[in-house]
Design an enzyme around this catalytic site. Structure first.
Site, PDB file in Angstrom:
ATOM      1  CG  ASP A 380      -1.953 -12.075 -16.100  1.00 29.29           C
ATOM      2  OD1 ASP A 380      -1.782 -11.504 -16.923  1.00 29.29           O
ATOM      3  OD2 ASP A 380      -2.800 -12.652 -15.771  1.00 29.29           O
ATOM      4  CG  PHE A 526      -9.668   1.883 -28.708  1.00 29.42           C
ATOM      5  CD1 PHE A 526      -9.630   3.180 -28.097  1.00 29.42           C
ATOM      6  CD2 PHE A 526      -8.803   0.920 -28.681  1.00 29.42           C
ATOM      7  CE1 PHE A 526      -8.132   3.398 -27.225  1.00 29.42           C
ATOM      8  CE2 PHE A 526      -7.647   1.345 -27.843  1.00 29.42           C
ATOM      9  CZ  PHE A 526      -7.373   2.502 -27.413  1.00 29.42           C
ATOM     10  CE  LYS A 550     -14.947   5.715 -24.316  1.00 23.58           C
ATOM     11  NZ  LYS A 550     -16.495   5.007 -24.571  1.00 23.58           N
ATOM     12  NE  ARG A 579      -8.034   1.044 -17.510  1.00 17.97           N
ATOM     13  CZ  ARG A 579      -7.553  -0.119 -17.683  1.00 17.97           C
ATOM     14  NH1 ARG A 579      -7.373  -0.965 -16.786  1.00 17.97           N
ATOM     15  NH2 ARG A 579      -8.145  -0.594 -18.798  1.00 17.97           N
ATOM     16  CB  THR A 659      -0.338  -7.811 -19.433  1.00 13.67           C
ATOM     17  OG1 THR A 659      -1.878  -7.539 -19.615  1.00 13.67           O
ATOM     18  CG2 THR A 659       0.355  -6.480 -19.759  1.00 13.67           C
ATOM     19  NE  ARG A 741      -3.496  -4.929 -27.522  1.00 16.74           N
ATOM     20  CZ  ARG A 741      -4.774  -5.451 -27.167  1.00 16.74           C
ATOM     21  NH1 ARG A 741      -5.084  -6.535 -26.619  1.00 16.74           N
ATOM     22  NH2 ARG A 741      -5.703  -4.641 -27.281  1.00 16.74           N
ATOM     23  CG  ASP A 767      -5.622 -14.442 -12.777  1.00 17.26           C
ATOM     24  OD1 ASP A 767      -6.796 -14.084 -12.678  1.00 17.26           O
ATOM     25  OD2 ASP A 767      -4.921 -13.930 -13.620  1.00 17.26           O
ATOM     26  CG  ASP A 771      -1.323 -16.019 -16.726  1.00 18.29           C
ATOM     27  OD1 ASP A 771      -0.827 -15.014 -17.640  1.00 18.29           O
ATOM     28  OD2 ASP A 771      -2.238 -15.400 -15.994  1.00 18.29           O
TER      29      ASP A 771
END
Length: 1029
Positions: A380, A526, A550, A579, A659, A741, A767, A771
């Site tokens: 993960d 977004f 942005k 990022r 993830t 995704r 965690d 998962d």
């Protein structure tokens, strides 16, 4: 055929017992249970494998489905038949009973722990109401019914899937955290049904005639279709319900109190439907040993048939055949299971006692050897590789760049720009450019400041207090992305603070304490397609309208005015693992905005191609925007993630990152964690929806060599639907794979695909609650106790506290467990083979009589006190020191090939056993004088000494306990000779003749093997011997 019949019968019985109820759509009336006709499942969590009735049959089935145990059971039962009885009953039933007792007790303890955990969860109290306004009546978690209206206060997990009716928040919306559902710890905005939110009082919920229609329960956590209908208004109110009106079970309310109507409970909730049933895991080494025992059984049958044939099929030959089968039954040693189970328990204890990996817990004690056989690691991202803590690191204005050590300069520029009246300048100064950039970052977001309520203060005064006092120390920020929170926290640190926000306005506080109000005219959220978000605000003081935007550099580079630095700096920041977000603005006149607003509203009302038309109108604004700055935010990695991933890669383990996060974020973490090395290319798999698109994209990917793959869950689903085999084959050739995704069920599906197509051993590490399915599906599941709770750690086979501990767990403990169990298993088999060879020689010399060579206590003693301690001390052996195993992870590659236990090594041990058994028996027969009792004494003593010397030959690194075990066993044998006058002639065994004969036979049986081992080490040393010398 027999196996197929039993499987079909058991499946049929299971289907009858667990007949699945068909999932249906439902209509839920508000507070009217009598209108609910269907029966729905209890809202209880159940992780137990068995119940009171199925426990004993279930555990016994799991044990006796193995050939080894089934064989022991048949042999033990045969001793109740007088004609077949060979030894004492306890020699057969004691080891079998011991194994079964240990197994039943271990399973019972595990089952009881699961029961206690479930009971604790199902006993949580929640407020509920129906037909009544008594909000203080409480209900247990497990007794929530479909028709109840449930009330969940702040920071409590929602007990079942609900439609969100009402909240105490003025905005009519609230934030929830979905960490146990999709693994992401960011906040998601949820909106109450507007019809019920507008009602004057809570009690009105029960006076209206309304119902919710909900689609049938399904797996997808990101979609929902339903309607809310109020019939007693004129005209009737119909509202469509989507995912933003739902509150799924296991999510946490972040602000205010929410009231919802329960639509799905128990097994029908999204979180339970996305969790797979735990399976009983069996290690590869156990399966290999099971195959070897089958080969031994065939050898046993063949040997017995040969004996009966040489006997000439005289008398009741079938009875003799069965007696020979029992005589040679030591070929398959009954102590194999006992030794291996005790070995596994010892490895588990060593793992938990290792000071270098504190807090590690072994929850499944049956598969420690799996840690040494792994080829694929599926991990993960959030909370496993990263800490999910965003920190603002870099602000770049084109000509000047600010890092963490120069943030105080930005702060002084902001203070100056608000303390001095701004004079109009032809060319912008650095100070004004910084001011513009910080203001844009402080305004362009979806963040809401939340103030914790003070004890004894009612809701209304709390809001009033917030309006007056913006310096409240209890301020926290909530947003759907942790990146946005990091940006707003940074603007606060440099002097421009977001203090209030509602649906129509937001307020900023300047360094000197003034409040600036901005009206929100439009927000463009977004999306994964647009990769950017925008906002249009009007400054209350000046009336200026500004469009801020942005987004990712790929989306923004074509929107902003021409510049020569953006692409290069984005590349530099990405290489640092930051990022990046590009921030831009555009000033609008009143006429420009009015024109845009009318076109935008018109596009939103269109029925056909609404999304395309809305996007086109917004894009008309996104032209020639002024580039303000480039920001760099770091998602902090867990401690030592980079060296750990590098070690695993060098060990030949292929790492896949699965993830639920966005593609850009996942790619960025893959680079910063060095999951993808700097020199490697990344192939981003384009979104595909049809078979044709998938075919073209797979062909494009096939042409790439040695590049990492990044693919989204939706595209993966399409590829697996049409080209499963081709996709898995290509993906397995990649040095690293990133799937973003991904839903929890998709993660588990990927694990099963790898197991099915490659046949290699897989390990999953995570965690969060999302998962659990992946961890349970993998051959070896590792859970990390993290911020997302203990759900993954409780469901895992091994629980660790930090990702970096996986290196030592695999390289050291995985290696030792596998090597030791392989040596132990083969040695126990050798111990049985050697005595069976001696029995065969003895029977053939004495006219093929089915008479045992050693009787009663000699047989029990041979497998226990005389050889058990030295043989079991092999669990302390190690071929490589832990420091070496960690320094040279390449040594791990050898383990995955399974060379320590194979038909080749097994055959070598068989040949050794035949040689030694033959020498011991023929030697004793040649050297015995007048009485048969001397054959027994000489051969048995030589046999014990040979076994002790063979253990010494097998050991690679001596431990003081091994020396103690050798001498203790020898001492036990010598001491017991005084009590074995039933079998031995005490006068004879004290003579010199006895001693030289035993010594001669032992030397002939062992010396050649010692010479062969010395020559092999000299001329063909193993790979690790060069490191240990």
């Amino acid at each position: 055929m027999w196996k197929l019949c039993t499987k079909l019968c058991s499946d049929w019985l299971i289907n009858i017992c667990r007949r699945k109820k068909e999932l249906k759509a439902r209509t839920v009336w508000l507070g009217c249970p009598e209108k609910c006709e269907e029966k729905y499942p209890k809202n209880a969590i159940k992780n137990q494998k068995y119940n009171v009735f199925t426990f004993i049959p279930g555990v016994l089935y799991e044990q006796f489905k193995f050939f080894l145990n089934l064989y022991f059971l048949v042999v033990s039962c045969s001793q109740f038949v007088p004609a077949l009885k060979i030894g004492y009953l306890y020699t057969y039933w004691a080891p079998l009973g011991f194994v079964l007792t240990v197994t039943v007790v271990r399973e019972a303890v595990d089952e009881f722990r699961r029961y206690k955990r479930d009971k604790e969860m199902n006993s949580q109290l929640y407020s509920k109401s129906y037909w009544t306004f008594d909000w203080n009546s409480l209900f247990f978690f497990s007794y929530l019914k479909i028709y109840l209206i449930s009330l969940s206060p702040q920071n409590q997990r929602i007990p079942s899937d609900m439609v969100f009716l009402r909240t105490s928040e003025k905005t009519g919306s609230c934030f929830i955290r979905t960490d146990q559902l999709d693994g992401e710890t960011d906040w998601k905005l949820k909106v109450a049904v507007s019809c019920t939110q507008r009602l004057p009082a809570l009690g009105d919920l029960f006076s209206i005639n309304a119902y919710v229609y909900a689609q049938k329960p399904q797996l997808d956590i990101h979609s929902f279709e339903g309607t809310f209908t109020r019939e007693d208004s004129d005209p009737a109110v119909h509202e469509s319900l989507s995912i933003e009106n739902t509150l799924w079970a296991s999510t946490v309310v972040a602000s205010g109190t929410v009231i919802g109507v329960v639509i799905y409970t128990g097994k029908e909730t999204r979180s339970v439907m996305n969790t797979s049933n735990p399976k009983n895991k069996v290690g590869l080494l156990d399966l290999e040993l099971n195959q070897l025992t089958k080969a031994l059984f065939l050898a046993l049958v063949a040997l017995s048939v040969v004996m009966v044939t040489l006997q000439g099929f005289v008398g009741p030959w079938y009875r003799n055949l069965f007696r020979f089968l029992l005589l040679f039954s030591y070929i398959i040693p009954i102590s194999l299971r006992v030794n291996l189970d005790m070995g596994k328990a010892a490895y588990g204890w060593m793992i938990m006692k290792d000071d270098n990996i504190p807090g590690t817990v072994v929850r499944t004690s049956t598969i420690p050897e799996e840690l040494g056989r792994l080829v694929y690691l599926l991990t993960d991202k959030t909370g496993t590789l990263t800490q999910n803590e965003m920190i603002f690191k870099r602000l770049h204005l084109g000509t000047v760049s600010y890092g963490t050590d120069t943030m105080d300069e930005i702060q002084s520029h902001i203070i100056n720009s608000y303390s001095q009246p701004s004079a109009p300048k032809v060319r912008k100064s650095v100070s004004s450019r910084i001011h513009e950039a910080v203001k844009a970052i402080a305004l362009c977001h979806n963040v809401t400041p939340v103030y914790e309520s003070r004890a004894g203060v009612s809701g209304e005064t709390e809001y009033a207090e917030v309006d007056q006092d913006f310096s409240d120390e209890n301020r926290t920020y909530q947003a759907s992305s942790p990146d946005e929170v990091a940006l707003v926290q940074w603007t606060e640190s440099v002097g421009l603070t977001l203090v209030n926000r509602d649906l129509t306005s937001m307020q900023l506080k300047t360094p000197d304490g003034h409040i600036l109000t901005y009206y929100i005219l439009q927000i463009f959220p977004f999306t994964s397609e647009s990769k950017r978000m925008g906002i249009i605000v009007r400054d209350e003081s000046s009336g200026e309208i500004t469009f801020y935007m942005k987004g990712a550099d790929v989306a923004m580079s074509t929107i902003v005015q021409y510049n020569d630095w953006l692409e290069e700096e984005c590349g530099n920041m990405a290489r640092e693992g930051l990022r990046t977000l590009v921030v831009a603005k555009k000033s609008l006149t009143e006429e420009q905005y009015q024109d845009f607003e009318s076109r935008y509203n018109q596009a939103k009302l269109s029925i056909h191609d609404r999304n395309l038309k809305v996007a086109a109108v917004v894009e008309s604004l996104e032209r020639e925007m002024e580039l303000l700055c480039l920001t760099g935010v770091e998602d902090q990695l867990q401690a030592d993630v980079r060296p750990t991933l590098e070690m695993l890669r060098n060990a030949g383990i292929k790492i896949w990152m699965l993830t639920g996060d966005k593609l850009e974020t996942a790619t960025c973490i893959a680079k910063s964690s060095h999951l993808v090395s700097r020199t490697q290319d990344i192939h981003i798999f384009r979104p595909v929806t049809t078979r044709g698109e998938a075919h073209l994209e797979l062909n494009a990917f096939r042409r790439k060599h040695d590049c990492a793959l990044v693919i989204s869950g939706d595209s993966l689903e399409v590829c697996l639907k049409y080209y499963e085999h081709e996709f898995v084959e290509l993906a397995c050739q990649c040095p690293a794979v990133v799937c973003c995704r991904c839903s929890p069920t998709q993660k588990a599906h990927i694990v099963k695909l790898l197991q099915h197509h490659t046949g290699k051993r897989t390990c999953a590490i995570g965690d969060g609650g999302n998962d659990v399915s992946m961890i349970q599906a993998a051959d070896c599941g590792i859970g990390i106790e993290g911020k997302e709770g203990k759900q993954a750690s409780l469901a895992a086979d091994f629980s660790i506290t930090q990702f970096k501990h996986i290196g030592r767990l695999l390289m050291v403990h995985g290696r030792n467990s596998y090597k030791r169990s392989a040596a132990l298993g083969q040695f126990v088999m050798h111990r049985g083979l050697i005595i069976s060879t001696m029995q065969a020689v003895f029977s053939s010399v004495f006219y093929f009589a089915s008479v045992p060579l050693y009787q009663g206590f000699l047989m029990v003693g041979y497998a226990t006190i005389y050889t058990m301690f030295p043989v079991f001390s092999l669990v302390l052996d190690q071929d490589v020191k832990p420091e070496m195993a960690l320094l040279y992870p390449e040594l791990y590659k050898d383990l995955t090939k399974g060379r320590s236990l194979s038909f080749k090594t097994f055959l070598i041990w068989v040949l050794i056993s035949i040689y030694q058994g033959g020498i011991l028996m023929y030697g004793a027969l040649l050297l015995f004088e007048s009485e048969f009792v001397h054959v027994v004494a000489i051969s048995f003593t030589a046999l014990i000494l040979t076994e002790l010397l063979m253990v010494a030959l097998t050991i690679r690194t001596w431990h003081w306990l091994m020396v103690v075990a050798e001498f203790l066993s020898l001492g036990c044998y010598v001491a017991s000779l005084a009590f074995l006058n039933e079998y031995f002639d005490v006068a004879f065994i004290t003579t010199v003749t006895f001693l030289w004969k035993v010594s001669a036979i032992t030397v002939v049986s062992c010396l050649p093997l010692y010479i062969i081992k010395y020559l092999k080490r000299k001329f063909s040393p193993p790979s690790y011997s060069k490191l240990t010398s």
